[in-house]
Design a protein around this motif. Structure first.
Motif, PDB file in Angstrom:
ATOM      1  N   THR A  92      56.056  88.546  14.085  1.00 20.14           N
ATOM      2  CA  THR A  92      55.899  88.869  15.512  1.00 20.14           C
ATOM      3  C   THR A  92      54.449  88.627  15.900  1.00 20.14           C
ATOM      4  OG1 THR A  92      55.406  91.176  15.010  1.00 20.14           O
ATOM      5  CG2 THR A  92      57.696  90.634  15.485  1.00 20.14           C
TER       6      THR A  92
ATOM      7  N   GLU B  68      50.802  89.123  17.136  1.00 19.97           N
ATOM      8  CA  GLU B  68      49.793  90.186  17.079  1.00 19.97           C
ATOM      9  C   GLU B  68      48.657  89.875  18.042  1.00 19.97           C
ATOM     10  OE1 GLU B  68      49.113  92.881  14.677  1.00 19.97           O
ATOM     11  OE2 GLU B  68      51.252  92.822  14.285  1.00 19.97           O
TER      12      GLU B  68
ATOM     13  N   SER C 298      54.435 101.718   4.266  1.00 19.99           N
ATOM     14  CA  SER C 298      54.671 100.631   5.199  1.00 19.99           C
ATOM     15  C   SER C 298      53.545  99.632   4.984  1.00 19.99           C
ATOM     16  CB  SER C 298      54.587 101.253   6.597  1.00 19.99           C
ATOM     17  OG  SER C 298      54.788 100.313   7.582  1.00 19.99           O
TER      18      SER C 298
ATOM     19  N   LYS D 125      51.985  95.493   6.053  1.00 19.16           N
ATOM     20  CA  LYS D 125      52.121  94.393   6.992  1.00 19.16           C
ATOM     21  C   LYS D 125      51.221  93.246   6.557  1.00 19.16           C
ATOM     22  CE  LYS D 125      51.274  94.774  11.695  1.00 19.16           C
ATOM     23  NZ  LYS D 125      51.645  95.218  13.027  1.00 19.16           N
TER      24      LYS D 125
ATOM     25  N   GLY E  32      45.139 101.972   5.556  1.00 22.17           N
ATOM     26  CA  GLY E  32      44.126 101.201   4.851  1.00 22.17           C
ATOM     27  C   GLY E  32      44.356  99.724   5.058  1.00 22.17           C
TER      28      GLY E  32
ATOM     29  N   ASN F 273      39.039  99.710  11.292  1.00 22.16           N
ATOM     30  CA  ASN F 273      39.902  98.714  11.907  1.00 22.16           C
ATOM     31  C   ASN F 273      39.792  97.443  11.087  1.00 22.16           C
ATOM     32  OD1 ASN F 273      41.749  99.100  13.866  1.00 22.16           O
ATOM     33  ND2 ASN F 273      40.421  98.642  15.588  1.00 22.16           N
TER      34      ASN F 273
ATOM     35  N   SER G 174      38.920 100.190  19.088  1.00 24.12           N
ATOM     36  CA  SER G 174      40.055 101.042  18.714  1.00 24.12           C
ATOM     37  C   SER G 174      39.898 101.420  17.243  1.00 24.12           C
ATOM     38  CB  SER G 174      41.377 100.307  18.965  1.00 24.12           C
ATOM     39  OG  SER G 174      41.420  99.099  18.228  1.00 24.12           O
TER      40      SER G 174
ATOM     41  N   CYS H 175      42.665 102.289  13.544  1.00 23.19           N
ATOM     42  CA  CYS H 175      44.050 102.412  13.062  1.00 23.19           C
ATOM     43  C   CYS H 175      44.640 103.737  13.532  1.00 23.19           C
ATOM     44  CB  CYS H 175      44.146 102.406  11.538  1.00 23.19           C
ATOM     45  SG  CYS H 175      43.238 101.153  10.651  1.00 23.19           S
TER      46      CYS H 175
ATOM     47  N   CYS I  67      45.124 104.247  17.545  1.00 20.73           N
ATOM     48  CA  CYS I  67      46.218 103.470  18.131  1.00 20.73           C
ATOM     49  C   CYS I  67      47.568 103.995  17.624  1.00 20.73           C
ATOM     50  CB  CYS I  67      46.041 101.997  17.788  1.00 20.73           C
ATOM     51  SG  CYS I  67      46.953 100.890  18.865  1.00 20.73           S
ATOM     52  N   HIS I  68      47.673 104.213  16.300  1.00 19.83           N
ATOM     53  CA  HIS I  68      48.960 104.639  15.742  1.00 19.83           C
ATOM     54  C   HIS I  68      49.314 106.081  16.085  1.00 19.83           C
ATOM     55  CE1 HIS I  68      50.616 101.295  13.401  1.00 19.83           C
ATOM     56  NE2 HIS I  68      49.378 100.842  13.514  1.00 19.83           N
TER      57      HIS I  68
ATOM     58  N   SER J  23      54.452 105.624  13.662  1.00 22.34           N
ATOM     59  CA  SER J  23      55.062 104.298  13.583  1.00 22.34           C
ATOM     60  C   SER J  23      55.090 103.674  14.967  1.00 22.34           C
ATOM     61  CB  SER J  23      56.492 104.370  13.058  1.00 22.34           C
ATOM     62  OG  SER J  23      57.128 103.124  13.330  1.00 22.34           O
ATOM     63  N   LEU J  24      54.421 102.534  15.095  1.00 20.39           N
ATOM     64  CA  LEU J  24      54.438 101.827  16.381  1.00 20.39           C
ATOM     65  C   LEU J  24      55.577 100.827  16.465  1.00 20.39           C
ATOM     66  CD1 LEU J  24      50.610 101.428  16.935  1.00 20.39           C
ATOM     67  CD2 LEU J  24      52.206 102.462  18.556  1.00 20.39           C
ATOM     68  N   GLN J  25      56.192 100.524  15.315  1.00 15.77           N
ATOM     69  CA  GLN J  25      57.337  99.608  15.391  1.00 15.77           C
ATOM     70  C   GLN J  25      58.542 100.306  16.016  1.00 15.77           C
ATOM     71  OE1 GLN J  25      57.801  97.909  11.457  1.00 15.77           O
ATOM     72  NE2 GLN J  25      56.240  96.372  11.882  1.00 15.77           N
TER      73      GLN J  25
ATOM     74  N   ARG K 180      49.533  94.959  19.550  1.00 16.21           N
ATOM     75  CA  ARG K 180      48.269  95.378  18.940  1.00 16.21           C
ATOM     76  C   ARG K 180      47.119  95.244  19.939  1.00 16.21           C
ATOM     77  NH1 ARG K 180      47.848  95.266  12.620  1.00 16.21           N
ATOM     78  NH2 ARG K 180      45.779  96.073  12.317  1.00 16.21           N
TER      79      ARG K 180
HETATM   80  C1  HEC Z   1      45.326  98.759  19.193  1.00 16.69           C
HETATM   81  C2  HEC Z   1      46.496  99.124  18.478  1.00 16.69           C
HETATM   82  C3  HEC Z   1      46.569  99.020  16.963  1.00 16.69           C
HETATM   83  C4  HEC Z   1      45.586  99.169  16.037  1.00 16.69           C
HETATM   84  C5  HEC Z   1      44.119  99.413  16.276  1.00 16.69           C
HETATM   85  C6  HEC Z   1      46.207  99.058  14.757  1.00 16.69           C
HETATM   86  N1  HEC Z   1      47.540  98.842  14.894  1.00 16.69           N
HETATM   87 FE1  HEC Z   1      48.921  98.813  13.407  1.00 16.69          FE
HETATM   88  N2  HEC Z   1      50.362  98.348  14.769  1.00 16.69           N
HETATM   89  C7  HEC Z   1      50.183  98.286  16.133  1.00 16.69           C
HETATM   90  C8  HEC Z   1      51.442  97.979  16.769  1.00 16.69           C
HETATM   91  C9  HEC Z   1      51.670  97.824  18.281  1.00 16.69           C
HETATM   92  C10 HEC Z   1      52.389  97.891  15.753  1.00 16.69           C
HETATM   93  C11 HEC Z   1      53.891  97.626  15.939  1.00 16.69           C
HETATM   94  C12 HEC Z   1      54.187  96.232  16.251  1.00 16.69           C
HETATM   95  C13 HEC Z   1      54.140  95.309  15.098  1.00 16.69           C
HETATM   96  O1  HEC Z   1      54.240  95.714  13.919  1.00 16.69           O
HETATM   97  O2  HEC Z   1      54.015  94.105  15.362  1.00 16.69           O
HETATM   98  C14 HEC Z   1      51.689  98.144  14.505  1.00 16.69           C
HETATM   99  C15 HEC Z   1      52.292  98.183  13.254  1.00 16.69           C
HETATM  100  C16 HEC Z   1      51.647  98.547  12.084  1.00 16.69           C
HETATM  101  C17 HEC Z   1      52.306  98.785  10.832  1.00 16.69           C
HETATM  102  C18 HEC Z   1      53.805  98.747  10.614  1.00 16.69           C
HETATM  103  C19 HEC Z   1      54.366 100.148  10.675  1.00 16.69           C
HETATM  104  C20 HEC Z   1      54.583 100.744  12.047  1.00 16.69           C
HETATM  105  O3  HEC Z   1      55.724 100.996  12.423  1.00 16.69           O
HETATM  106  O4  HEC Z   1      53.617 101.027  12.765  1.00 16.69           O
HETATM  107  C21 HEC Z   1      51.330  99.109   9.929  1.00 16.69           C
HETATM  108  C22 HEC Z   1      51.513  99.475   8.455  1.00 16.69           C
HETATM  109  C23 HEC Z   1      50.063  99.062  10.618  1.00 16.69           C
HETATM  110  N3  HEC Z   1      50.289  98.716  11.934  1.00 16.69           N
HETATM  111  C24 HEC Z   1      48.843  99.341  10.026  1.00 16.69           C
HETATM  112  C25 HEC Z   1      47.643  99.325  10.721  1.00 16.69           C
HETATM  113  C26 HEC Z   1      46.350  99.505  10.087  1.00 16.69           C
HETATM  114  C27 HEC Z   1      46.122  99.748   8.610  1.00 16.69           C
HETATM  115  C28 HEC Z   1      45.425  99.439  11.079  1.00 16.69           C
HETATM  116  C29 HEC Z   1      43.933  99.496  10.968  1.00 16.69           C
HETATM  117  C30 HEC Z   1      43.322  98.630   9.976  1.00 16.69           C
HETATM  118  C31 HEC Z   1      46.136  99.225  12.322  1.00 16.69           C
HETATM  119  N4  HEC Z   1      47.465  99.163  12.062  1.00 16.69           N
HETATM  120  C32 HEC Z   1      45.521  99.145  13.554  1.00 16.69           C
HETATM  121  C33 HEC Z   1      49.026  98.533  16.812  1.00 16.69           C
HETATM  122  C34 HEC Z   1      47.795  98.794  16.230  1.00 16.69           C
END
Ligand code: HEC
Length: 488
Positions: free
Chosen positions: A154, A156, A212, A214, A277, A355, A363, A365, A368-369, A434-436, A482
């Motif tokens: 998807t 980002e 989880s 990615k 992490g 981040n 932002s 992690c 946002c989450h 969980s943002l998914q 994101r």
């Molecule tokens: C500004 C927003 C934002 C930031 C900052 C961010 N994420 Fe996310 N992340 C998302 C979004 C939106 C999704 C869901 C969409 C996707 O996975 O494509 C997601 C999905 C994920 C997932 C999949 C699990 C879930 O359902 O959320 C993981 C693991 C994850 N991010 C880890 C991280 C980590 C580690 C960091 C920091 C290094 C981070 N993210 C920073 C927005 C963010």
């Protein structure tokens, strides 16, 4: 009006646990989930899956050529998991030995998966699962971010010039795919496999040791980001132009840039409940395989909500005031240094919070989450069903102008698990970081409210009051990406 009355009623029950708060409304009305069940006839096209599977794998608007081997969503969500299972990171002190902790998690994520090209359902060691409803964001006016057909990637946040490297002159698109272990898959099943067929975000409470991860790939060329040298290469069906995302999608090579993980760990239950992490791929590292060349960036379990120091400072730095973040200082850019294919970082998150390289420097992690949440009204087809909570002030990437008022709103470590949260005068159900889940719920409702048979049935039932006739013409729900809930 119907919508606002309902929201006001919910406002009265802003109590401890959303699961129970949502089950009963004051005034002896029916529990909301039963009301959703009553609306069964409103779901003739959800899901609309041609393969017989419950959820689609990739965006049908960008179909593969005939005969192509395509991505399959791992959606056989388990109904049980072994509650006595032990995990290698349990005994590692995440604060004192952050890299050791995260490498133990990484080894678990890679085990079996790297040999089956990350087809989680084919992993002989343990099964991994994908989140549903990320295949299509149902935004017909703009190019979608939904899963492509090769690997289910998807879209980002794109990397702006010079964010990744001093040689990076172009904007580059980034695409990613994530999976969860059986504990995460169990929770996805709880949320999505409901008898009513409407997702239930109040069930989004992940057990400890949910993992989880990615994989994030970039289309940036190695000439602009030399530390991508020798990275894992995948073919991805993405857009030609990162600035416009104008269709049609085209096949191109993308390279692994970043690997994110999140682990639910009871030791941090009093804070976010999760340890986030990340790693960056380092083409100049000596390791024998791509996986050995991943460099530890850092981990974090809270946003140090009271620490406002340095929040307007630019670039990559460590902030000694932060107690809930551990960063790898060796990766901080040394201006003028000749790096060759060695990786370095030009920024972390706001005020030295964690981040990754693809992320927005204003932002983190956790911030946002922590705001993973969906509008707290599960009935279908209101104007705002599926609305995600705003995740940050992401219209800027420059911390020097970041307003302190917004800092207080977005950098607040929320409790894990499912509960009600009020933001911008609306009630949301949080989904345990969980943002998914809210991203999928947003896509589900966006799809539902554009389906003609659904609208017709609503109209037949005298639903003009619900503004049903107006729904297809409504502005699409904001995306949850994101880059935040607002597109830039
Ligand atoms: C500004 C927003 C934002 C930031 C900052 C961010 N994420 Fe996310 N992340 C998302 C979004 C939106 C999704 C869901 C969409 C996707 O996975 O494509 C997601 C999905 C994920 C997932 C999949 C699990 C879930 O359902 O959320 C993981 C693991 C994850 N991010 C880890 C991280 C980590 C580690 C960091 C920091 C290094 C981070 N993210 C920073 C927005 C963010």
């Amino acid at each position: 009006m119907w919508v606002s009355t309902r929201v006001r009623a919910l406002g009265l029950v802003l109590v401890v646990s959303a699961g129970f708060a949502l089950a009963e409304e004051p005034g002896g009305q029916k529990p909301l989930r039963q009301q959703a069940a009553k609306d069964k006839e409103l779901r003739p096209c959800v899901p609309d899956c041609p393969t017989g599977a419950r959820f689609r794998s990739f965006d049908p608007a960008h179909p593969p050529p005939a005969g192509a081997q395509t991505f399959r969503l791992s959606q056989d969500y388990p109904e049980f998991y072994n509650p006595t299972e032990r995990f290698p990171w349990e005994t590692i002190d995440y604060a004192a030995e952050p890299e050791k902790y995260l490498r133990a998690v990484l080894a678990y994520c890679l085990e079996g998966n790297k040999d089956v090209d990350f087809r989680g359902q084919d992993n002989p060691k343990r099964k991994w699962y994908h989140a549903p409803w990320m295949h299509d964001d149902s935004d017909k006016n703009k190019a979608g971010a939904g899963r492509e057909y090769h690997h289910g990637l998807t879209r980002e946040r794109r990397s702006r010039p010079f964010e990744l490297h001093t040689l990076q002159t172009s904007t580059s698109q980034n695409w990613a795919v994530g999976m969860v272990n059986d504990r995460g898959g169990y929770t996805l099943g709880q949320v999505w496999d409901t008898s009513e067929e409407y997702p239930d975000p109040t069930r989004a409470t992940f057990p400890d040791h949910t993992v989880s991860f990615k994989l994030l790939f970039t289309a940036a060329p190695v000439t602009e980001v030399p530390y991508l040298n020798g990275s894992l290469e995948w073919t991805a069906n993405t857009y030609k132009d990162a600035a416009s995302y104008a269709p049609p999608r085209v096949d191109r090579t993308v390279r692994l840039l970043q690997l994110d993980v999140a682990v639910k760990d009871s030791r941090v239950a009093a804070r976010s409940g999760w340890i986030f992490g990340t790693f960056v791929y380092d083409g100049g590292a000596p390791g024998a395989s791509v996986w050995d060349r991943l460099a530890f960036v850092g981990l974090s379990w809270g946003d140090d909500d009271e620490v406002c120091d340095d929040f307007k400072k630019k670039g990559a730095f460590t902030n000694p005031k932060l107690k809930e973040t551990r960063l790898n200082a060796d990766l901080i850019e040394k201006p003028g240094h000749e790096y060759g294919a060695k990786a370095y970082l030009r920024h972390f998150g706001l005020g030295g919070r964690l981040n990754g390289p693809v992320d927005n420097p204003v932002s983190s992690c956790i911030s946002c989450h922590g705001r993973a949440a969906t509008y707290a009204k599960p009935l279908p087809l209101s104007d705002e069903s599926g609305l995600p909570m705003e995740t940050g002030l992401l219209t800027t990437t420059d911390p020097t102008g970041y307003p302190i008022a917004e800092f207080g709103r977005f950098f607040r470590t929320l409790r894990p698990n499912s509960h009600l949260e009020r933001d911008a005068d609306k009630l949301f159900v949080t989904t345990d970081y969980s943002l998914q889940i809210p991203a999928g719920i947003r896509n589900f409702y966006q799809h539902l409210r554009t389906q003609k048979p659904v609208i017709e049935r609503l109209e037949k039932r005298g639903a003009a009051k619900l503004k049903a006739d107006a729904l297809p013409g409504l502005k699409p729900l904001p995306h949850l990406e994101r880059d935040g809930t607002k597109r830039d």
